[in-house]
Write a protein that holds these residues in place. Structure first.
Motif, PDB file in Angstrom:
ATOM      1  N   ARG A 119      22.340 -19.927  -5.655  1.00  0.00           N
ATOM      2  CA  ARG A 119      20.945 -19.652  -6.031  1.00  0.00           C
ATOM      3  C   ARG A 119      20.805 -18.140  -6.168  1.00  0.00           C
ATOM      4  NH1 ARG A 119      18.450 -17.387  -1.699  1.00  0.00           N
ATOM      5  NH2 ARG A 119      19.292 -17.828   0.374  1.00  0.00           N
ATOM      6  N   ARG A 120      19.833 -17.746  -6.960  1.00  0.00           N
ATOM      7  CA  ARG A 120      19.623 -16.312  -7.184  1.00  0.00           C
ATOM      8  C   ARG A 120      19.086 -15.671  -5.909  1.00  0.00           C
ATOM      9  NH1 ARG A 120      16.334 -12.189  -9.096  1.00  0.00           N
ATOM     10  NH2 ARG A 120      16.975 -11.215 -11.068  1.00  0.00           N
ATOM     11  N   PRO A 121      19.744 -14.602  -5.433  1.00  0.00           N
ATOM     12  CA  PRO A 121      19.175 -13.907  -4.275  1.00  0.00           C
ATOM     13  C   PRO A 121      17.779 -13.365  -4.597  1.00  0.00           C
ATOM     14  CG  PRO A 121      21.442 -13.214  -4.689  1.00  0.00           C
ATOM     15  CD  PRO A 121      21.028 -14.033  -5.865  1.00  0.00           C
ATOM     16  N   LYS A 122      16.971 -13.176  -3.574  1.00  0.00           N
ATOM     17  CA  LYS A 122      15.587 -12.743  -3.774  1.00  0.00           C
ATOM     18  C   LYS A 122      15.506 -11.248  -4.067  1.00  0.00           C
ATOM     19  CE  LYS A 122      13.702 -16.319  -0.728  1.00  0.00           C
ATOM     20  NZ  LYS A 122      12.969 -16.592   0.534  1.00  0.00           N
ATOM     21  N   VAL A 123      14.545 -10.880  -4.915  1.00  0.00           N
ATOM     22  CA  VAL A 123      14.299  -9.475  -5.233  1.00  0.00           C
ATOM     23  C   VAL A 123      13.535  -8.838  -4.074  1.00  0.00           C
ATOM     24  CG1 VAL A 123      13.214  -7.860  -6.831  1.00  0.00           C
ATOM     25  CG2 VAL A 123      14.224  -9.988  -7.700  1.00  0.00           C
ATOM     26  N   HIS A 124      14.108  -7.775  -3.503  1.00  0.00           N
ATOM     27  CA  HIS A 124      13.450  -7.078  -2.401  1.00  0.00           C
ATOM     28  C   HIS A 124      12.912  -5.714  -2.816  1.00  0.00           C
ATOM     29  CE1 HIS A 124      14.175  -9.485   1.340  1.00  0.00           C
ATOM     30  NE2 HIS A 124      14.908 -10.139   0.466  1.00  0.00           N
ATOM     31  N   GLU A 125      13.397  -5.213  -3.940  1.00  0.00           N
ATOM     32  CA  GLU A 125      12.939  -3.912  -4.414  1.00  0.00           C
ATOM     33  C   GLU A 125      13.238  -3.823  -5.904  1.00  0.00           C
ATOM     34  OE1 GLU A 125      13.623   0.834  -3.331  1.00  0.00           O
ATOM     35  OE2 GLU A 125      14.775  -0.717  -2.287  1.00  0.00           O
ATOM     36  N   GLU A 126      12.374  -3.144  -6.634  1.00  0.00           N
ATOM     37  CA  GLU A 126      12.580  -2.979  -8.081  1.00  0.00           C
ATOM     38  C   GLU A 126      12.075  -1.616  -8.523  1.00  0.00           C
ATOM     39  OE1 GLU A 126      11.951  -6.278 -10.940  1.00  0.00           O
ATOM     40  OE2 GLU A 126      10.451  -4.948 -11.867  1.00  0.00           O
ATOM     41  N   ILE A 127      12.874  -0.928  -9.338  1.00  0.00           N
ATOM     42  CA  ILE A 127      12.495   0.356  -9.921  1.00  0.00           C
ATOM     43  C   ILE A 127      12.838   0.300 -11.405  1.00  0.00           C
ATOM     44  CG2 ILE A 127      12.917   2.844  -9.975  1.00  0.00           C
ATOM     45  CD1 ILE A 127      13.694   2.695  -7.022  1.00  0.00           C
ATOM     46  N   THR A 128      11.901   0.706 -12.257  1.00  0.00           N
ATOM     47  CA  THR A 128      12.155   0.751 -13.691  1.00  0.00           C
ATOM     48  C   THR A 128      12.045   2.186 -14.187  1.00  0.00           C
ATOM     49  OG1 THR A 128      11.312  -1.490 -14.014  1.00  0.00           O
ATOM     50  CG2 THR A 128      11.406  -0.085 -15.959  1.00  0.00           C
ATOM     51  N   ARG A 129      13.047   2.584 -14.962  1.00  0.00           N
ATOM     52  CA  ARG A 129      13.051   3.882 -15.620  1.00  0.00           C
ATOM     53  C   ARG A 129      13.385   3.659 -17.084  1.00  0.00           C
ATOM     54  NH1 ARG A 129      11.051   4.903 -11.503  1.00  0.00           N
ATOM     55  NH2 ARG A 129      11.495   6.574 -10.008  1.00  0.00           N
ATOM     56  N   GLY A 130      12.393   3.842 -17.962  1.00  0.00           N
ATOM     57  CA  GLY A 130      12.613   3.587 -19.380  1.00  0.00           C
ATOM     58  C   GLY A 130      12.956   2.126 -19.608  1.00  0.00           C
ATOM     59  N   ASN A 131      14.097   1.884 -20.261  1.00  0.00           N
ATOM     60  CA  ASN A 131      14.498   0.507 -20.544  1.00  0.00           C
ATOM     61  C   ASN A 131      15.458  -0.057 -19.492  1.00  0.00           C
ATOM     62  OD1 ASN A 131      16.721   2.107 -21.273  1.00  0.00           O
ATOM     63  ND2 ASN A 131      17.399   0.655 -22.821  1.00  0.00           N
TER      64      ASN A 131
ATOM     65  N   ASN B 187      18.264   1.236   0.391  1.00  0.00           N
ATOM     66  CA  ASN B 187      17.205   1.093  -0.608  1.00  0.00           C
ATOM     67  C   ASN B 187      17.642   1.719  -1.925  1.00  0.00           C
ATOM     68  OD1 ASN B 187      16.339   4.006  -0.688  1.00  0.00           O
ATOM     69  ND2 ASN B 187      15.895   3.561   1.457  1.00  0.00           N
ATOM     70  N   LEU B 188      16.991   1.309  -3.011  1.00  0.00           N
ATOM     71  CA  LEU B 188      17.393   1.755  -4.345  1.00  0.00           C
ATOM     72  C   LEU B 188      17.236   3.261  -4.537  1.00  0.00           C
ATOM     73  CD1 LEU B 188      15.932  -1.069  -6.637  1.00  0.00           C
ATOM     74  CD2 LEU B 188      18.319  -0.719  -5.968  1.00  0.00           C
ATOM     75  N   GLU B 189      16.211   3.834  -3.918  1.00  0.00           N
ATOM     76  CA  GLU B 189      15.989   5.275  -4.075  1.00  0.00           C
ATOM     77  C   GLU B 189      17.200   6.096  -3.652  1.00  0.00           C
ATOM     78  OE1 GLU B 189      13.794   7.180  -5.404  1.00  0.00           O
ATOM     79  OE2 GLU B 189      12.142   5.809  -5.837  1.00  0.00           O
ATOM     80  N   SER B 190      17.935   5.592  -2.656  1.00  0.00           N
ATOM     81  CA  SER B 190      19.063   6.367  -2.134  1.00  0.00           C
ATOM     82  C   SER B 190      20.169   6.560  -3.161  1.00  0.00           C
ATOM     83  CB  SER B 190      19.628   5.717  -0.865  1.00  0.00           C
ATOM     84  OG  SER B 190      20.154   4.432  -1.139  1.00  0.00           O
ATOM     85  N   CYS B 191      20.254   5.650  -4.140  1.00  0.00           N
ATOM     86  CA  CYS B 191      21.295   5.748  -5.165  1.00  0.00           C
ATOM     87  C   CYS B 191      20.729   5.875  -6.575  1.00  0.00           C
ATOM     88  CB  CYS B 191      22.218   4.530  -5.107  1.00  0.00           C
ATOM     89  SG  CYS B 191      23.407   4.588  -3.756  1.00  0.00           S
ATOM     90  N   LEU B 192      19.423   6.074  -6.703  1.00  0.00           N
ATOM     91  CA  LEU B 192      18.816   6.114  -8.030  1.00  0.00           C
ATOM     92  C   LEU B 192      19.369   7.263  -8.872  1.00  0.00           C
ATOM     93  CD1 LEU B 192      16.774   4.708  -9.859  1.00  0.00           C
ATOM     94  CD2 LEU B 192      15.028   6.281  -8.987  1.00  0.00           C
ATOM     95  N   GLY B 193      19.530   8.426  -8.256  1.00  0.00           N
ATOM     96  CA  GLY B 193      20.087   9.571  -8.985  1.00  0.00           C
ATOM     97  C   GLY B 193      21.489   9.288  -9.502  1.00  0.00           C
ATOM     98  N   LEU B 194      22.296   8.624  -8.680  1.00  0.00           N
ATOM     99  CA  LEU B 194      23.656   8.246  -9.090  1.00  0.00           C
ATOM    100  C   LEU B 194      23.605   7.303 -10.289  1.00  0.00           C
ATOM    101  CD1 LEU B 194      26.781   7.843  -8.568  1.00  0.00           C
ATOM    102  CD2 LEU B 194      26.080   5.906  -7.158  1.00  0.00           C
ATOM    103  N   PHE B 195      22.773   6.258 -10.213  1.00  0.00           N
ATOM    104  CA  PHE B 195      22.679   5.292 -11.306  1.00  0.00           C
ATOM    105  C   PHE B 195      22.229   5.962 -12.604  1.00  0.00           C
ATOM    106  CE2 PHE B 195      21.680   2.075  -7.801  1.00  0.00           C
ATOM    107  CZ  PHE B 195      22.970   1.601  -7.775  1.00  0.00           C
ATOM    108  N   LEU B 196      21.212   6.810 -12.512  1.00  0.00           N
ATOM    109  CA  LEU B 196      20.707   7.476 -13.711  1.00  0.00           C
ATOM    110  C   LEU B 196      21.743   8.450 -14.261  1.00  0.00           C
ATOM    111  CD1 LEU B 196      16.995   8.064 -12.628  1.00  0.00           C
ATOM    112  CD2 LEU B 196      17.872   6.332 -14.201  1.00  0.00           C
ATOM    113  N   GLY B 197      22.493   9.097 -13.364  1.00  0.00           N
ATOM    114  CA  GLY B 197      23.566   9.984 -13.807  1.00  0.00           C
ATOM    115  C   GLY B 197      24.658   9.231 -14.541  1.00  0.00           C
ATOM    116  N   LEU B 198      25.011   8.048 -14.040  1.00  0.00           N
ATOM    117  CA  LEU B 198      26.020   7.218 -14.710  1.00  0.00           C
ATOM    118  C   LEU B 198      25.505   6.708 -16.050  1.00  0.00           C
ATOM    119  CD1 LEU B 198      27.491   5.184 -11.724  1.00  0.00           C
ATOM    120  CD2 LEU B 198      28.704   6.813 -13.173  1.00  0.00           C
TER     121      LEU B 198
END
Length: 201
Positions: free
Chosen positions: A182-194, A16-27
């Motif tokens: 075809r575009r894969p389906k969205v299973h999860e979405e998180i928005t932080r700022g832009n 899930n996205l939460e597991s790597c959210l800190g990494l993404f925001l850090g990058l």
């Protein structure tokens, strides 16, 4: 030929996205202010694993055995100039020379536009650092999307892998050019700022 799955466990990925959210925001912070932020330690370790992975070495060997990919190499250098005919040739090259990705393989993609066309071959990467770099290279004030893409279990997805390593052109991008059709389906979405993060499968 189907290639083995390359796991991204070192990033802390648990599905899930939460597991790597800190990494993404850090990058993200590292890209926009490298003098005041450090690249996340888990990303540094992961990048080292990309360089020494036996799985990725086998990917490279399998790709080399499948033959030359001149359209792909042209795409890497001049993708902005590609027209409909060029993309048709690229798609044919993927179908002929490409490798079948493992079900559940995780790929990353960063964009700064809503106009993603998933009917054409899509450039992805094994590196979250490269995905965020590409999303931000046109300016960090624009809305951006970071995709975490899990190859669907119900499809046969072909890709051109290629070439990896610091000793080859574009090798540091760990690019995987995929024809999802075809575009894969969205299973999860998180928005932080832009920044919007989406898990697709």
């Amino acid at each position: 030929m189907r290639i083995n799955k390359f796991d991204i466990d070192l990033l802390g990925w648990t599905g899930n996205l939460e597991s790597c959210l800190g990494l993404f925001l850090g990058l993200y912070c590292y890209h926009i202010a490298p003098n005041t932020h450090k690249k996340p330690e888990e990303c540094i370790k992961f990048e080292e694993s990309l360089k020494i992975s036996n799985v990725l070495n086998k990917w490279q060997e399998s790709m080399a055995r499948n033959g030359e990919t001149p359209i792909f190499h042209l795409f890497q250098r001049k993708y902005r100039d590609f027209n409909v005919d060029d993309f048709n040739k690229l798609n044919m090259e993927i179908q002929k020379q490409g490798l079948l990705l493992a079900k559940g393989q995780i790929l990353f993609r960063g964009v700064c536009s809503e106009n993603d066309d998933w009917t054409k071959p899509v450039s992805t990467t094994l590196s979250p650092y490269i995905a965020i770099y590409h999303a931000l290279k046109n300016g960090y004030m624009n809305p951006i999307k970071i995709y975490v893409i899990e190859v669907p279990d119900d499809s046969n997805v072909k890709a051109i892998i290629g070439p990896f390593g610091n000793n080859v052109e574009f090798g540091q991008e760990y690019e995987v050019l995929v024809n999802f059709k075809r575009r894969p389906k969205v299973h999860e979405e998180i928005t932080r700022g832009n920044v919007t993060f989406q898990l697709l499968r």
